[in-house]
Design an enzyme around this catalytic site. Structure first.
Site, PDB file in Angstrom:
ATOM      1  N   ASP A  41     -11.823  -6.743  -3.123  1.00  0.00           N
ATOM      2  CA  ASP A  41     -12.457  -7.976  -3.163  1.00  0.00           C
ATOM      3  C   ASP A  41     -14.136  -7.635  -2.536  1.00  0.00           C
ATOM      4  O   ASP A  41     -14.352  -6.566  -2.314  1.00  0.00           O
ATOM      5  CB  ASP A  41     -12.011  -9.077  -2.132  1.00  0.00           C
ATOM      6  CG  ASP A  41     -11.922  -8.376  -0.513  1.00  0.00           C
ATOM      7  OD1 ASP A  41     -10.879  -7.893  -0.511  1.00  0.00           O
ATOM      8  OD2 ASP A  41     -12.937  -8.708   0.225  1.00  0.00           O
TER       9      ASP A  41
ATOM     10  N   GLU B 218       0.831  -1.188   0.094  1.00  0.00           N
ATOM     11  CA  GLU B 218      -0.249  -0.013   0.157  1.00  0.00           C
ATOM     12  C   GLU B 218       0.786   1.256   0.090  1.00  0.00           C
ATOM     13  O   GLU B 218       0.382   2.448  -0.471  1.00  0.00           O
ATOM     14  CB  GLU B 218      -1.099  -0.076   1.164  1.00  0.00           C
ATOM     15  CG  GLU B 218      -2.190  -1.322   1.155  1.00  0.00           C
ATOM     16  CD  GLU B 218      -2.924  -1.174   2.073  1.00  0.00           C
ATOM     17  OE1 GLU B 218      -4.104  -1.872   2.092  1.00  0.00           O
ATOM     18  OE2 GLU B 218      -2.520  -1.067   3.433  1.00  0.00           O
TER      19      GLU B 218
ATOM     20  N   GLY C  14     -12.634  -4.443   1.287  1.00  0.00           N
ATOM     21  CA  GLY C  14     -13.652  -5.157   0.808  1.00  0.00           C
ATOM     22  C   GLY C  14     -14.967  -4.660   0.658  1.00  0.00           C
ATOM     23  O   GLY C  14     -15.249  -3.582   1.392  1.00  0.00           O
TER      24      GLY C  14
ATOM     25  N   MET D 187      -9.395  -3.050   7.867  1.00  0.00           N
ATOM     26  CA  MET D 187      -9.159  -3.411   9.346  1.00  0.00           C
ATOM     27  C   MET D 187      -8.215  -2.056  10.038  1.00  0.00           C
ATOM     28  O   MET D 187      -7.698  -2.551  11.008  1.00  0.00           O
ATOM     29  CB  MET D 187      -8.097  -4.834   9.331  1.00  0.00           C
ATOM     30  CG  MET D 187      -9.082  -6.009   8.740  1.00  0.00           C
ATOM     31  SD  MET D 187      -8.101  -7.465   8.322  1.00  0.00           S
ATOM     32  CE  MET D 187      -7.732  -7.741   9.968  1.00  0.00           C
ATOM     33  N   GLU D 188      -8.391  -1.046   9.389  1.00  0.00           N
ATOM     34  CA  GLU D 188      -7.448   0.128  10.147  1.00  0.00           C
ATOM     35  C   GLU D 188      -8.109   1.249  10.121  1.00  0.00           C
ATOM     36  O   GLU D 188      -7.963   2.193  11.105  1.00  0.00           O
ATOM     37  CB  GLU D 188      -6.095   0.063   9.472  1.00  0.00           C
ATOM     38  CG  GLU D 188      -5.300  -1.164   9.342  1.00  0.00           C
ATOM     39  CD  GLU D 188      -5.446  -2.049   8.263  1.00  0.00           C
ATOM     40  OE1 GLU D 188      -6.149  -1.587   7.278  1.00  0.00           O
ATOM     41  OE2 GLU D 188      -5.184  -3.235   8.367  1.00  0.00           O
TER      42      GLU D 188
END
Ligand code: ADE
Length: 230
Positions: A196, A12, A78, A172-173
């Protein structure tokens, strides 16, 4: 001005390091931070490692130790919304922690006393992103992003997160970075490119599209930096 550019994984931030070319590496609290001078502004760049704890540590370090005055996050997510397809960009208007749960005490999901379910991202940076999107001719969706310490690869869980938090994407962050920046009064911006659909094929899709989606997001964030410096 000092701007933090943060990701969660090496992929990233790799396109950003490539773009700035020259940087100094500083080791701090078990992580590497890259300092660069770019078009007259100071940048501090890092990937945190995955999840809310590591991203909290990195965002705090970038703001409180390195003195970043704005934080831009670049990465992948996602999709929850059916309007988001692989490679599409979404900017968070606000973020929530989908795995924060003291509902046993009658509180809403994502809430703890003295906290808030949602943390809003900086409106000026979102406005700037819209200008950049227009100039680049790139569609940019705005929406709610939900964060948790879980790679979601399950339709039922994804739908629950979507319904409970009205979320359009998950990762997730973002929400932990949001909590840190809000507490430290640092304007922040969370951009994600879809890798995704958080369904049973998510891990395969993630592996296939992580790199290309990370590049999409990083290129957009660097265009934002270009706009911030001029
Ligand atoms: N980041 C990208 N895809 C994700 C997913 N399915 N779950 C959590 N974080 C993600």
């Amino acid at each position: 001005m000092k701007i933090a550019i943060m990701g969660a994984m090496p992929e990233e931030i790799a396109p950003i390091l490539e773009k700035v070319k020259e940087y100094k590496t500083i080791e701090y609290a078990g992580n590497r931070y890259y300092e660069a001078s770019y078009k007259g502004v100071e940048l501090v760049i890092a990937y945190s490692k995955i999840g809310k704890v590591f991203s909290t540590l990195t965002a705090t370090t970038m703001c409180a130790y390195f003195g970043a005055q704005k934080l831009l996050f670049s990465g992948v997510a996602g999709a929850i919304s059916s309007k988001l397809k692989v490679g599409d960009l979404i900017v968070a208007t606000k973020l929530a922690q989908h795995d924060l749960d003291i509902s046993a005490f009658g509180h809403p999901f994502g809430y703890v006393p003295e906290g808030a379910v949602y943390v809003e991202a900086d409106k000026e940076l979102i406005g700037l992103a819209k200008e950049v999107a227009k100039e680049m001719g790139k569609p940019l969706q705005e929406g709610i992003i939900a964060t948790g310490d879980q790679f979601v690869a399950d339709e039922k869980r994804k739908n629950w997160i979507g319904k409970t938090f009205h979320a359009d994407a998950l990762e997730m962050e973002g929400a932990s970075v949001a909590v840190v920046c809000d507490a430290l009064d640092v304007p922040f911006f969370i951009l994600r490119a879809i890798s995704d659909a958080a369904d049973m094929d998510a891990s395969f899709s993630f592996d296939e599209f992580l790199e290309t989606s990370a590049v999409e997001s990083a290129e957009f964030v660097m265009k934002m930096v270009d706009k911030l410096v001029c």
